[in-house]
Scaffold this motif. Structure first.
Motif, PDB file in Angstrom:
ATOM      1  N   LEU A 149      -0.083  -3.476   2.230  1.00 46.51           N
ATOM      2  CA  LEU A 149      -1.316  -3.578   1.461  1.00 46.51           C
ATOM      3  C   LEU A 149      -1.102  -4.121   0.048  1.00 46.51           C
ATOM      4  CD1 LEU A 149      -3.260  -0.344   2.472  1.00 46.51           C
ATOM      5  CD2 LEU A 149      -3.540  -2.675   3.326  1.00 46.51           C
ATOM      6  N   GLU A 150       0.151  -4.212  -0.381  1.00 44.20           N
ATOM      7  CA  GLU A 150       0.423  -4.742  -1.719  1.00 44.20           C
ATOM      8  C   GLU A 150      -0.039  -6.191  -1.857  1.00 44.20           C
ATOM      9  OE1 GLU A 150       4.051  -5.090   0.891  1.00 44.20           O
ATOM     10  OE2 GLU A 150       2.711  -3.455   0.306  1.00 44.20           O
ATOM     11  N   GLY A 151      -0.275  -6.857  -0.728  1.00 43.59           N
ATOM     12  CA  GLY A 151      -0.758  -8.238  -0.770  1.00 43.59           C
ATOM     13  C   GLY A 151      -2.164  -8.369  -1.345  1.00 43.59           C
ATOM     14  N   LEU A 152      -2.871  -7.265  -1.524  1.00 37.49           N
ATOM     15  CA  LEU A 152      -4.228  -7.308  -2.069  1.00 37.49           C
ATOM     16  C   LEU A 152      -4.255  -7.350  -3.600  1.00 37.49           C
ATOM     17  CD1 LEU A 152      -6.057  -4.747   0.252  1.00 37.49           C
ATOM     18  CD2 LEU A 152      -6.251  -7.232   0.261  1.00 37.49           C
ATOM     19  N   ASP A 153      -3.108  -7.440  -4.223  1.00 35.85           N
ATOM     20  CA  ASP A 153      -3.035  -7.500  -5.682  1.00 35.85           C
ATOM     21  C   ASP A 153      -2.685  -8.927  -6.113  1.00 35.85           C
ATOM     22  OD1 ASP A 153      -2.905  -6.661  -8.346  1.00 35.85           O
ATOM     23  OD2 ASP A 153      -0.766  -6.254  -8.198  1.00 35.85           O
ATOM     24  N   PRO A 154      -3.469  -9.587  -7.005  1.00 43.74           N
ATOM     25  CA  PRO A 154      -4.672  -9.059  -7.636  1.00 43.74           C
ATOM     26  C   PRO A 154      -5.870  -9.132  -6.690  1.00 43.74           C
ATOM     27  CG  PRO A 154      -4.344 -11.315  -8.323  1.00 43.74           C
ATOM     28  CD  PRO A 154      -3.163 -10.954  -7.465  1.00 43.74           C
ATOM     29  N   TYR A 155      -6.833  -8.259  -6.927  1.00 46.52           N
ATOM     30  CA  TYR A 155      -8.036  -8.262  -6.098  1.00 46.52           C
ATOM     31  C   TYR A 155      -8.800  -9.566  -6.301  1.00 46.52           C
ATOM     32  CZ  TYR A 155     -12.835  -7.212  -4.754  1.00 46.52           C
ATOM     33  OH  TYR A 155     -14.083  -7.276  -4.208  1.00 46.52           O
ATOM     34  N   THR A 156      -9.045  -9.916  -7.554  1.00 46.18           N
ATOM     35  CA  THR A 156      -9.696 -11.187  -7.842  1.00 46.18           C
ATOM     36  C   THR A 156      -9.369 -11.626  -9.260  1.00 46.18           C
ATOM     37  OG1 THR A 156     -11.767 -12.444  -7.622  1.00 46.18           O
ATOM     38  CG2 THR A 156     -11.892 -10.328  -8.781  1.00 46.18           C
ATOM     39  N   PRO A 190      -8.005   8.155 -12.812  1.00 44.09           N
ATOM     40  CA  PRO A 190      -6.637   8.692 -12.717  1.00 44.09           C
ATOM     41  C   PRO A 190      -6.320   9.381 -11.393  1.00 44.09           C
ATOM     42  CG  PRO A 190      -7.996  10.073 -14.143  1.00 44.09           C
ATOM     43  CD  PRO A 190      -8.783   8.832 -13.870  1.00 44.09           C
ATOM     44  N   GLU A 191      -7.346   9.837 -10.658  1.00 50.04           N
ATOM     45  CA  GLU A 191      -7.099  10.545  -9.405  1.00 50.04           C
ATOM     46  C   GLU A 191      -7.021   9.606  -8.199  1.00 50.04           C
ATOM     47  OE1 GLU A 191      -9.956  13.651  -8.915  1.00 50.04           O
ATOM     48  OE2 GLU A 191      -9.375  14.693 -10.753  1.00 50.04           O
ATOM     49  N   ALA A 192      -7.388   8.341  -8.386  1.00 49.65           N
ATOM     50  CA  ALA A 192      -7.352   7.384  -7.277  1.00 49.65           C
ATOM     51  C   ALA A 192      -5.967   6.748  -7.202  1.00 49.65           C
ATOM     52  CB  ALA A 192      -8.405   6.303  -7.463  1.00 49.65           C
ATOM     53  N   PRO A 193      -5.237   6.913  -6.096  1.00 45.03           N
ATOM     54  CA  PRO A 193      -3.890   6.344  -5.991  1.00 45.03           C
ATOM     55  C   PRO A 193      -3.921   4.821  -5.895  1.00 45.03           C
ATOM     56  CG  PRO A 193      -4.581   7.214  -3.873  1.00 45.03           C
ATOM     57  CD  PRO A 193      -5.638   7.614  -4.863  1.00 45.03           C
ATOM     58  N   SER A 194      -2.834   4.210  -6.276  1.00 52.68           N
ATOM     59  CA  SER A 194      -2.700   2.770  -6.088  1.00 52.68           C
ATOM     60  C   SER A 194      -2.342   2.492  -4.632  1.00 52.68           C
ATOM     61  CB  SER A 194      -1.602   2.223  -7.001  1.00 52.68           C
ATOM     62  OG  SER A 194      -0.328   2.710  -6.580  1.00 52.68           O
ATOM     63  N   LEU A 195      -2.454   1.229  -4.225  1.00 56.30           N
ATOM     64  CA  LEU A 195      -2.079   0.881  -2.856  1.00 56.30           C
ATOM     65  C   LEU A 195      -0.599   1.146  -2.601  1.00 56.30           C
ATOM     66  CD1 LEU A 195      -4.055  -2.420  -2.157  1.00 56.30           C
ATOM     67  CD2 LEU A 195      -4.560  -0.101  -1.364  1.00 56.30           C
ATOM     68  N   ALA A 196       0.201   1.057  -3.668  1.00 58.14           N
ATOM     69  CA  ALA A 196       1.624   1.331  -3.525  1.00 58.14           C
ATOM     70  C   ALA A 196       1.877   2.792  -3.167  1.00 58.14           C
ATOM     71  CB  ALA A 196       2.354   0.982  -4.821  1.00 58.14           C
ATOM     72  N   GLU A 197       0.914   3.657  -3.493  1.00 61.10           N
ATOM     73  CA  GLU A 197       1.045   5.076  -3.191  1.00 61.10           C
ATOM     74  C   GLU A 197       0.327   5.481  -1.901  1.00 61.10           C
ATOM     75  OE1 GLU A 197       0.712   7.475  -7.171  1.00 61.10           O
ATOM     76  OE2 GLU A 197      -0.706   5.821  -7.272  1.00 61.10           O
TER      77      GLU A 197
END
Length: 327
Positions: A247-254, A234-241
């Motif tokens: 960096l949103e291009g990395l979704d999905p990771y795999t 819960p403490e790790a932000p998303s790339l959007a944050e």
């Protein structure tokens, strides 16, 4: 010998032949092997073994995982291409092998949409950008500033050249302006282990392979790939944050897709596909995949997998300028 007796013998012979042919066409009639292009212990291996165990129950035959690491999964892919298209040799392909590397690298020895028979999409998985706990950074912005001040000091580990962690790391480096030297390993677990010793500074790994180490304080999470946070972190932000555009291009990771050799019969593919869907849609199995492997189970048709591969390949082809697959 009467004509009726001869006719009866012929009739019995035809029935025996038909019965033998029918029996020979039954699938599966012997063990199935699933090839994995990474060493045992990584996230792909874990997902493959989970589904192998469940598919063995669904198909009523042993399903065995065979690890063939090396050369960016090419060792496993060559083994698949050399196998008979009888449904007894399959390959648990990842996003890196099925679409990411084909999108960014020309001249590969295989073309997924031409050389593989589609079976089904198994699961998708988020990634976590992590750093050695001794690295003095706590955000992606910190990491960018640190690498700028120390342009030759920072490295990042991956599970192999052309793997999802490699391509994502290269993409992160170029888009966020983070200068890093690439160090390839053979599995996601190796990246985390190397961080313990301090030989690797940065890595992008599936959540399944990183959450425990993060929770234990052995490594630090800077961000989660995708548009939302993970409930386990819960403490790790998303790339959007993260405050870094692009960096949103990395979704999905795999993602994980099961495929067979070219020429696999439609009946075998559909029987395998139906079994995958039953596993993915089973509430207990789905909960285990999400809670233990931090992945999202998927279901659908072989054509759905083909469409997903095609769309992701096109996406990564647009990102070709950001990545370097030479190592």
């Amino acid at each position: 010998m009467t004509i009726s007796f001869v006719a009866r013998l012929l009739s019995l012979g035809v029935m025996a032949v038909l019965g033998t042919a029918s029996h020979a066409e039954e699938y599966p009639a012997r063990p199935i092997r699933i090839l994995v292009g990474f060493a045992a212990g990584g996230s792909t291996d874990a997902i493959a073994r989970f589904y192998a165990q469940k598919l063995a129950v669904e198909l009523k035959t042993p399903v065995i995982v065979e690890n063939k690491p090396g050369a960016g999964q090419i060792v496993a892919i060559k083994a698949l291409k050399a196998a008979a298209a009888d449904g007894y040799t399959l390959y648990m392909g990842t996003g890196s092998a099925l679409s990411q590397t084909p999108g960014v690298q020309r001249g590969l020895s295989y073309e997924p949409l031409k050389d593989f028979s589609m079976v089904g999409l198994v699961a998708t998985a988020p990634g976590v950008i992590v750093v050695n706990r001794d690295l003095p950074v706590r955000s992606l912005r910190d990491l960018a500033a640190y690498s700028k001040a120390n342009p030759t000091k920072v490295n990042f580990g991956s599970s192999g050249i052309g793997s999802a962690s490699h391509l994502a790391g290269e993409y992160l480096s170029k888009v966020a302006g983070i200068t890093m030297t690439h160090i390839p390993y053979k599995a996601d677990a190796d990246i985390v282990q190397a961080m313990y010793t301090g030989s690797v500074h940065v890595g992008i790994a599936p959540a399944q392979g990183a959450v425990t180490a993060i929770s234990n304080g052995k490594i630090r999470a800077l961000a989660v790939t995708g548009s939302h946070r993970l409930k386990q972190l819960p403490e790790a932000p998303s790339l959007a944050e993260a405050g870094i555009s692009g960096l949103e291009g990395l979704d999905p990771y795999t993602y994980y897709g099961l495929v067979g050799p070219k020429g696999l019969s439609a009946s075998a593919a559909m029987k395998l596909n139906a079994a995958i869907n039953r596993v993915s849609r089973d509430p207990a199995s789905a909960a285990q995949i999400q809670d233990k492997y931090y992945a999202d189970p998927r279901s659908g048709s072989p054509d759905d997998l083909r469409k997903a591969i095609q769309e992701d390949t096109e996406k990564w082809a647009r990102f070709r300028k950001y990545v370097n697959v030479a190592g």
